[in-house]
Design a protein around this motif. Sequence first.
Motif, mmCIF file in Angstrom:
data_model
loop_
_atom_site.group_PDB
_atom_site.id
_atom_site.type_symbol
_atom_site.label_atom_id
_atom_site.label_comp_id
_atom_site.label_asym_id
_atom_site.label_seq_id
_atom_site.Cartn_x
_atom_site.Cartn_y
_atom_site.Cartn_z
ATOM 1 N N ARG A 426 1.303 -46.455 112.525
ATOM 2 C CA ARG A 426 1.926 -47.448 113.398
ATOM 3 C C ARG A 426 1.107 -47.633 114.666
ATOM 4 O O ARG A 426 1.046 -48.742 115.228
ATOM 5 N N ARG A 427 0.451 -46.567 115.106
ATOM 6 C CA ARG A 427 -0.351 -46.606 116.329
ATOM 7 C C ARG A 427 -1.814 -46.955 116.065
ATOM 8 O O ARG A 427 -2.633 -46.930 116.991
ATOM 9 N N GLY A 428 -2.170 -47.236 114.817
ATOM 10 C CA GLY A 428 -3.518 -47.696 114.524
ATOM 11 C C GLY A 428 -4.518 -46.622 114.169
ATOM 12 O O GLY A 428 -5.727 -46.806 114.347
ATOM 13 N N VAL A 429 -4.026 -45.490 113.628
ATOM 14 C CA VAL A 429 -4.930 -44.418 113.191
ATOM 15 C C VAL A 429 -4.537 -43.977 111.787
ATOM 16 O O VAL A 429 -3.359 -43.702 111.519
ATOM 17 N N LEU A 430 -5.517 -43.917 110.895
ATOM 18 C CA LEU A 430 -5.277 -43.443 109.536
ATOM 19 C C LEU A 430 -5.508 -41.937 109.483
ATOM 20 O O LEU A 430 -6.640 -41.467 109.476
ATOM 21 N N LEU A 431 -4.421 -41.174 109.494
ATOM 22 C CA LEU A 431 -4.433 -39.735 109.261
ATOM 23 C C LEU A 431 -3.736 -39.513 107.922
ATOM 24 O O LEU A 431 -2.706 -40.132 107.669
ATOM 25 N N ARG A 432 -4.280 -38.645 107.087
ATOM 26 C CA ARG A 432 -3.592 -38.334 105.821
ATOM 27 C C ARG A 432 -3.421 -36.823 105.767
ATOM 28 O O ARG A 432 -4.322 -36.102 105.321
ATOM 29 N N PRO A 433 -2.272 -36.318 106.231
ATOM 30 C CA PRO A 433 -2.096 -34.867 106.347
ATOM 31 C C PRO A 433 -2.174 -34.153 105.005
ATOM 32 O O PRO A 433 -1.943 -34.747 103.936
ATOM 33 N N LEU A 434 -2.490 -32.886 105.066
ATOM 34 C CA LEU A 434 -2.429 -31.994 103.913
ATOM 35 C C LEU A 434 -1.196 -31.124 104.118
ATOM 36 O O LEU A 434 -1.244 -30.122 104.828
ATOM 37 N N GLY A 435 -0.072 -31.554 103.548
ATOM 38 C CA GLY A 435 1.184 -30.879 103.840
ATOM 39 C C GLY A 435 1.504 -31.045 105.310
ATOM 40 O O GLY A 435 1.596 -32.166 105.826
ATOM 41 N N ASP A 436 1.659 -29.924 106.016
ATOM 42 C CA ASP A 436 1.933 -29.958 107.453
ATOM 43 C C ASP A 436 0.691 -29.631 108.269
ATOM 44 O O ASP A 436 0.780 -29.126 109.398
ATOM 45 N N VAL A 437 -0.458 -29.915 107.721
ATOM 46 C CA VAL A 437 -1.726 -29.760 108.433
ATOM 47 C C VAL A 437 -2.280 -31.149 108.733
ATOM 48 O O VAL A 437 -2.556 -31.930 107.813
ATOM 49 N N LEU A 438 -2.408 -31.466 110.013
ATOM 50 C CA LEU A 438 -3.096 -32.685 110.415
ATOM 51 C C LEU A 438 -4.556 -32.335 110.686
ATOM 52 O O LEU A 438 -4.854 -31.237 111.161
ATOM 53 N N TYR A 439 -5.449 -33.247 110.387
ATOM 54 C CA TYR A 439 -6.861 -32.939 110.603
ATOM 55 C C TYR A 439 -7.633 -34.178 111.003
ATOM 56 O O TYR A 439 -7.241 -35.301 110.716
ATOM 57 N N TRP A 440 -8.743 -33.928 111.696
ATOM 58 C CA TRP A 440 -9.704 -34.971 112.051
ATOM 59 C C TRP A 440 -10.975 -34.726 111.247
ATOM 60 O O TRP A 440 -11.536 -33.640 111.253
#
Length: 472
Positions: A426-440
């Motif tokens: 919604r804020r314009g960033v594609l993050l695709r978490p691995l379960g409850d792990v967010l990553y860059w």
Amino acid sequence: MQRLDDIIARSDTAAAWRERDLAVLWHPCTQMREHLDPAGTLPLLPVERGEGAWLVGRDGRRYLDAISSWWTNLFGHAEPRIAAAIARQATTLEHVILAGVSHAPAVELAETLLSIAPREAGREPLAKVFYADNGSAGVEVALKMAFHWFRNRGIEGRTKFIALDNGYHGETLGALAVGDIPLYRRVYAPLLAEALFAPSPDAYLCEDGESPAERAHRAADALAALLERHAGEVCALILEPRVQCAGGMRMHDPAYLKRARELCDAHGVFLVCDEIAVGFGRTGTLFASEQSGVQPDLLCLSKGLTGGALPLAAVLATQSIYEGFLDDSREKAFLHSHSYTGNPLACAAALASMAIFEQDDVVAHNRATSQRMAQFAMPFADRPHVADVRQAGMIVAFELTRGGDKRTPFNPSARIGLRAYREALRRGVLLRPLGDVLYWMPPYCIDEDALQLLADTTRAAIDHAIEEAACA
């Protein structure tokens, strides 16, 4: 056909495109019911084009590709030097069978890869390249080579592979057999060959007061015991150096790979390094195994090999492995094949990608970018629901838990990662978490403003996910 014609006529809007897509496509790694849910459990992002580190939707909105389109895109979307190389190649030779045929892009790329591959003093260098179509196929090649080499020598008992707990090597049946992520493996378990699994050196699993290096050595001791118990049965150890990517971006000390190399030598076992995701500058060196001073017997490469432009994999092998298949018998030949093996377009893209590393001094540039990523990531360590912030070069991961410690994971039903994903999108960033792990894991061309957006959005996405879950 009237309904489809109507959809096509209205497909200039994102909503209409979503309808058109869901009428015909089955998306990968997706529970499609979530896309079909009218409430929008899992949003579908219609992408029109890519520009550097950004994706542009059909609605004109821009989205930062913070995961490099499944870890493939190195230099940004629509990189002109790679695009030009593909275009030039397309005017001369788009594809030809590689069995019994040769062409310049395949030969030149093999020469290039062997010239930059990891080298270890006193060890026979990697000397031959076998092409495949994608990472999973490359892993299949390496596993079959390792087993078949022993068989060709009349050693029948070497039929087992050792892999690591929480490892991932792909979705084809051979690759899946040496993976240890239940979500992918459990359903297909009856179809899989038996593998042996050694404890992961994952630093997140350190006991109180234990350093990552100590954890690595403790895991290596367990590997040594496993090799002893199965002496004469194992043909290869396969692992992901430095980072178990699909396993939650879990990271380990380079000491583990050094010990693993020594143990493989002691037991006459091949070492297979799966650098499909971590190779080509992702972890701070061109290849992650360099950080251990180690050279594998078989090296699997894909994803960033072409800069993310076209599918291609390469398996690098030693001369001794190659010579183990030279015989008058065709049964002793390595008959593995794919229709698009060594595709000239993909090889041309890879050659352009490899040239960019030299032209732009990419590894040095990445080191500077990774320092900025570390600075942006540092404040997350003090946030109440972040149990761990970890980094390996251009990869940063945030482990989210209820209490901000390793002992209090979220209930999977809370869907914290999915909630964060939706808010980030919604804020314009594609993050695709691995379960409850967010990553860059962004393209290497990401700039300061985009890093600031990434940090701000990640912070807001975590807060939103926690609040939304509490109200559910």
